[in-house]
Design an enzyme around this catalytic site. Structure first.
Site, PDB file in Angstrom:
ATOM      1  N   ARG A 189      69.747  62.521 109.174  1.00 26.89           N
ATOM      2  CA  ARG A 189      70.062  63.538 110.184  1.00 26.89           C
ATOM      3  C   ARG A 189      70.044  62.862 111.552  1.00 26.89           C
ATOM      4  O   ARG A 189      69.238  61.968 111.794  1.00 26.89           O
ATOM      5  CB  ARG A 189      68.996  64.641 110.182  1.00 26.89           C
ATOM      6  CG  ARG A 189      69.110  65.615 109.042  1.00 26.89           C
ATOM      7  CD  ARG A 189      68.086  66.735 109.164  1.00 26.89           C
ATOM      8  NE  ARG A 189      66.711  66.257 109.057  1.00 26.89           N
ATOM      9  CZ  ARG A 189      65.898  66.037 110.080  1.00 26.89           C
ATOM     10  NH1 ARG A 189      66.296  66.250 111.313  1.00 26.89           N
ATOM     11  NH2 ARG A 189      64.669  65.615 109.883  1.00 26.89           N
ATOM     12  N   LYS A 220      69.630  72.417 106.020  1.00 25.93           N
ATOM     13  CA  LYS A 220      68.919  72.666 107.281  1.00 25.93           C
ATOM     14  C   LYS A 220      69.745  73.543 108.230  1.00 25.93           C
ATOM     15  O   LYS A 220      69.202  74.381 108.937  1.00 25.93           O
ATOM     16  CB  LYS A 220      68.580  71.353 107.988  1.00 25.93           C
ATOM     17  CG  LYS A 220      67.851  70.330 107.133  1.00 25.93           C
ATOM     18  CD  LYS A 220      66.503  70.792 106.639  1.00 25.93           C
ATOM     19  CE  LYS A 220      65.696  69.627 106.094  1.00 25.93           C
ATOM     20  NZ  LYS A 220      64.492  70.001 105.388  1.00 25.93           N
ATOM     21  N   ALA A 256      57.966  63.332 105.131  1.00 26.52           N
ATOM     22  CA  ALA A 256      57.115  62.176 104.807  1.00 26.52           C
ATOM     23  C   ALA A 256      55.627  62.504 104.801  1.00 26.52           C
ATOM     24  O   ALA A 256      54.785  61.629 104.931  1.00 26.52           O
ATOM     25  CB  ALA A 256      57.386  60.995 105.742  1.00 26.52           C
ATOM     26  N   CYS A 257      55.284  63.787 104.661  1.00 33.33           N
ATOM     27  CA  CYS A 257      53.866  64.164 104.545  1.00 33.33           C
ATOM     28  C   CYS A 257      53.541  64.706 103.159  1.00 33.33           C
ATOM     29  O   CYS A 257      52.491  65.300 102.955  1.00 33.33           O
ATOM     30  CB  CYS A 257      53.504  65.203 105.591  1.00 33.33           C
ATOM     31  SG  CYS A 257      53.521  64.543 107.249  1.00 33.33           S
ATOM     32  N   THR A 298      57.146  67.579  98.865  1.00 34.71           N
ATOM     33  CA  THR A 298      57.646  67.639  97.480  1.00 34.71           C
ATOM     34  C   THR A 298      56.524  67.301  96.498  1.00 34.71           C
ATOM     35  O   THR A 298      56.402  67.925  95.447  1.00 34.71           O
ATOM     36  CB  THR A 298      58.850  66.690  97.308  1.00 34.71           C
ATOM     37  OG1 THR A 298      59.841  67.062  98.274  1.00 34.71           O
ATOM     38  CG2 THR A 298      59.469  66.800  95.928  1.00 34.71           C
ATOM     39  N   SER A 315      66.554  57.262 101.507  1.00 34.95           N
ATOM     40  CA  SER A 315      67.423  57.469 100.339  1.00 34.95           C
ATOM     41  C   SER A 315      66.952  58.709  99.578  1.00 34.95           C
ATOM     42  O   SER A 315      65.785  59.096  99.653  1.00 34.95           O
ATOM     43  CB  SER A 315      67.412  56.236  99.443  1.00 34.95           C
ATOM     44  OG  SER A 315      66.093  55.877  99.099  1.00 34.95           O
ATOM     45  N   ARG A 316      67.873  59.331  98.835  1.00 32.26           N
ATOM     46  CA  ARG A 316      67.628  60.680  98.316  1.00 32.26           C
ATOM     47  C   ARG A 316      68.012  60.842  96.853  1.00 32.26           C
ATOM     48  O   ARG A 316      68.879  60.152  96.344  1.00 32.26           O
ATOM     49  CB  ARG A 316      68.487  61.682  99.110  1.00 32.26           C
ATOM     50  CG  ARG A 316      68.155  61.747 100.594  1.00 32.26           C
ATOM     51  CD  ARG A 316      66.967  62.614 100.846  1.00 32.26           C
ATOM     52  NE  ARG A 316      66.484  62.558 102.223  1.00 32.26           N
ATOM     53  CZ  ARG A 316      65.694  63.494 102.748  1.00 32.26           C
ATOM     54  NH1 ARG A 316      65.304  64.525 102.036  1.00 32.26           N
ATOM     55  NH2 ARG A 316      65.274  63.376 103.991  1.00 32.26           N
ATOM     56  N   PHE A 373      47.363  63.304  96.364  1.00 33.13           N
ATOM     57  CA  PHE A 373      48.163  63.614  95.168  1.00 33.13           C
ATOM     58  C   PHE A 373      47.485  64.711  94.331  1.00 33.13           C
ATOM     59  O   PHE A 373      47.149  65.751  94.857  1.00 33.13           O
ATOM     60  CB  PHE A 373      48.488  62.333  94.388  1.00 33.13           C
ATOM     61  CG  PHE A 373      49.166  61.313  95.270  1.00 33.13           C
ATOM     62  CD1 PHE A 373      50.431  61.567  95.790  1.00 33.13           C
ATOM     63  CD2 PHE A 373      48.534  60.133  95.644  1.00 33.13           C
ATOM     64  CE1 PHE A 373      51.057  60.658  96.640  1.00 33.13           C
ATOM     65  CE2 PHE A 373      49.154  59.217  96.492  1.00 33.13           C
ATOM     66  CZ  PHE A 373      50.419  59.486  96.990  1.00 33.13           C
ATOM     67  N   GLY A 374      47.259  64.465  93.026  1.00 28.19           N
ATOM     68  CA  GLY A 374      46.679  65.510  92.170  1.00 28.19           C
ATOM     69  C   GLY A 374      45.303  65.972  92.613  1.00 28.19           C
ATOM     70  O   GLY A 374      44.880  67.100  92.336  1.00 28.19           O
TER      71      GLY A 374
END
Length: 622
Positions: free
Chosen positions: A87, A244, A287-288, A291, A404-405, A530-531
């Site tokens: 973006r 977006k 980036a936090c 997902t 990259s996506r 993470f978990g």
């Protein structure tokens, strides 16, 4: 002879799929006027079928735009021009008559809360770019629904594009095709016009067979006209206009007018060992780990997390006062680097088929690869970097682009929530804000009230990210993780959030703030993340049901010593994780106050000023 679209003079385009007569009148007018302006050779009305999708993918494969990844089922790789990878906030604008409708006027300098362009300047920019921009190409007509078809919370858009990559990606990311036109009828829709800006014949050769026009890239939103207009970039965030552009910038403005919220938030369901389930929405800058959290495998025995969405939430109070949320998207457009079996096993399972990868590295045996994938390469397998060259670790640059996506269907996620497409949405009982803060900010705290929670969202700061074009490790303000996505003046946005407390019968969710990224003096993460973040979710869940123990501090409620289940975690410095330093918070509140006063200026709601002063007061008494 195939049917034609003609201006009756010297221009006509072949209709190669579908029929203009099948379109609602307003859609037909939009298609005809745009075609006469952009001058495509052909018009293709998308039906969203499997057969159409296969045809477009094979066509792109023949043209060298994408490559089949033979290791997986129906997976593809696109490598873009290196100038078109993210973006571009500096080229993303909102057009309103008055500047203050789009951004607060800062005390001095430029607004960091959006970019306004005048109607006159936009008119000029548009006329330089769009006439004849699709010559020699096909204009695809994409009818798409943001949200499940028929949901009262959903909205419909029509995107016109000259990029088949956009069509195949929109088929994953939205509900797309003939069924949308049937649902639309003569209803309202958002007009989306996109061109890569490379009419044929080309003036100069393409890089990686990727059409784009970086010099003239512009992504414009006209909320008063319900239009989104994008030129020059094929990259997802700039070209998949449902994402977006519509789901946040356009929708946040619609939400203000119609009394709901369009937010940069994941939605997840958490079920405790007794079978009780609660839904949370969470806003983190890119980036936090949004997902990763949305698809978490909890380490706590008996707990279950299910994913409704990983990026965007549309939320509205229902008649009973419950805040109901839908995920307006149909797929995940996730950052690939850092995704691994360790960090996000469910994402790895999701992307094994029907996925379009962009700017990741390719293995010589037809697989994908990126930094942080945590999989050793098999013997004799070589890597081709995102730049299309054989890669060597000694090159000193990453094999996959940091932004990259993967673009993959949400329905393939093994832990997709059974109610993820429920038309009435899921009931949100907790809202989580968070950021990447190496120092000073505790692992979790709960806001003291709704008003304090809105202030916590406004005060969000985080280390910068790969999804935007910034470099280096700076702590950036990113209020509500909406910094790049506000569709209107942030001061009015804060007032809109505050106004939710005035709704009759509204059951306001509790608001929390988390920070998985605090480091010790040696620069090591204090929390495993993470978990293990399920331990923090458990406390929030318990707070929502009225059970979790908490102590009040100047910044909010933090868990009592025994309220966080740390069994089996090994050595975690809980004291340091929750330490609240007077010195740090004095500086933090000064920085927040300065930012809000300078950036939001006269549009800052009085209640937010009061929250700043109240926090200052509480910190001074530490």
């Amino acid at each position: 002879m195939p049917p034609q679209l003609s201006d009756g003079l010297n221009y006509s385009a072949k209709i190669v799929r579908g029929s203009l007569d099948s379109l609602p009148q307003a859609v037909r007018s939009f298609v005809e006027s745009s075609a006469k302006l952009c001058r495509p050779d052909q018009v293709h009305i998308c039906d969203g079928s499997e057969e159409e999708n296969r045809q477009l993918l094979s066509h792109m494969e023949e043209e060298g735009v994408i490559k089949r990844l033979k290791k997986y089922d129906n997976c593809w790789l696109a490598l873009t021009d290196p100038r078109d990878v993210a973006r571009i906030e500096s080229k993303t604008v909102i057009i309103t008559r008055e500047q203050r409708d789009t951004v607060p006027i800062p005390k001095n300098g430029l607004s960091q809360l959006g970019r306004w362009m005048s109607e006159e300047d936009f008119e000029k920019a548009f006329n330089i770019r769009f006439p004849g921009c699709m010559k020699g190409r096909t204009m695809y007509v994409i009818p798409f629904s943001m949200g499940p078809l028929g949901s009262p919370l959903s909205k419909i858009g029509i995107e016109l594009t000259d990029s088949p990559y956009v069509v195949t990606s929109m088929r994953i990311m939205t509900r797309m095709g003939t069924s949308v036109l049937e649902a639309l009828g003569d209803g309202e829709f958002v007009k989306c016009l996109h061109s890569v800006g490379c009419p044929l014949p080309l003036k100069k050769p393409l890089v990686n067979n990727w059409a784009c026009n970086p010099e003239l890239t512009l992504i414009a939103h006209l909320p008063d006209r319900r239009e989104i207009i994008s030129f020059g970039s094929g990259y997802g965030g700039n070209s998949l206009l449902g994402k977006k552009c519509f789901a946040l910038r356009m929708a946040s403005r619609l939400a203000k007018e119609e009394g709901w919220l369009a937010e940069h938030m994941l939605i997840l369901g958490i079920t405790n060992p007794k079978g009780q389930k609660k839904y949370f929405a969470a806003a983190f800058p890119s980036a936090c780990g949004k997902t990763n959290l949305a698809m978490m495998n909890p380490t706590l025995p008996g707990w279950k997390v299910e994913c409704v969405g990983d990026d965007i939430a549309w939320m509205k109070f229902d008649q009973q006062g419950n805040l109901r949320a839908i995920n307006p998207e149909n797929g995940f457009f996730g950052v690939a680097p850092g995704t691994s079996v360790r960090t996000n096993p469910n994402a790895i399972k999701t992307i094994q088929k029907n996925t379009i990868f962009t700017n990741v590295a390719e293995t010589s045996d037809g697989g994908v690869y990126w930094e942080g994938i945590d999989q050793p390469l098999a013997a004799r397998v070589k890597l081709i970097s995102w730049k299309g060259k054989e890669w060597d670790p000694k090159d000193g640059e990453p094999c996959a682009h940091p932004n990259s996506r993967f673009c993959t269907p949400a329905s393939q996620c093994p832990i997709i929530d059974p109610d993820w497409e429920s038309p009435e949405g899921v009931p949100i009982e907790g809202i989580i804000f968070g950021g990447r803060r190496p120092v000073g900010v505790p692992l979790v705290y709960e806001a003291l009230s709704w008003q304090h929670g809105v202030f916590v969202g406004a005060a969000m700061r985080s280390e910068a990210t790969a999804a935007a074009e910034y470099k280096g490790k700076v702590i950036m303000h990113d209020p509500f993780a909406m910094g790049p996505f506000f569709g209107y003046n942030f001061g009015q946005y804060l007032a809109h959030w505050l106004s939710m407390a005035q709704r009759p019968a509204a059951k306001l969710p509790k608001i929390f703030h988390v920070n998985w990224f605090r480091k010790d003096k040696a620069g090591r993460f204090l929390w495993p993340g993470f978990g293990e973040n399920s331990r923090v979710l458990e406390w929030m869940f318990n707070r929502v049901v009225g059970e979790g123990g908490a102590s009040v501090t100047p910044i909010g409620y933090i868990p009592d010593e025994d309220a966080l289940d740390l069994r089996g975690l090994g050595d975690v410095d809980v004291k340091e994780l929750f330490h609240i330093s007077k010195e740090f918070w004095e500086e933090e509140v000064e920085e927040i106050q300065k930012y809000l006063e300078e950036q939001v200026n006269v549009d800052l709601p009085p209640e937010i000023k009061n929250q700043v002063l109240a926090l200052k007061q509480r910190i001074s008494q530490m």
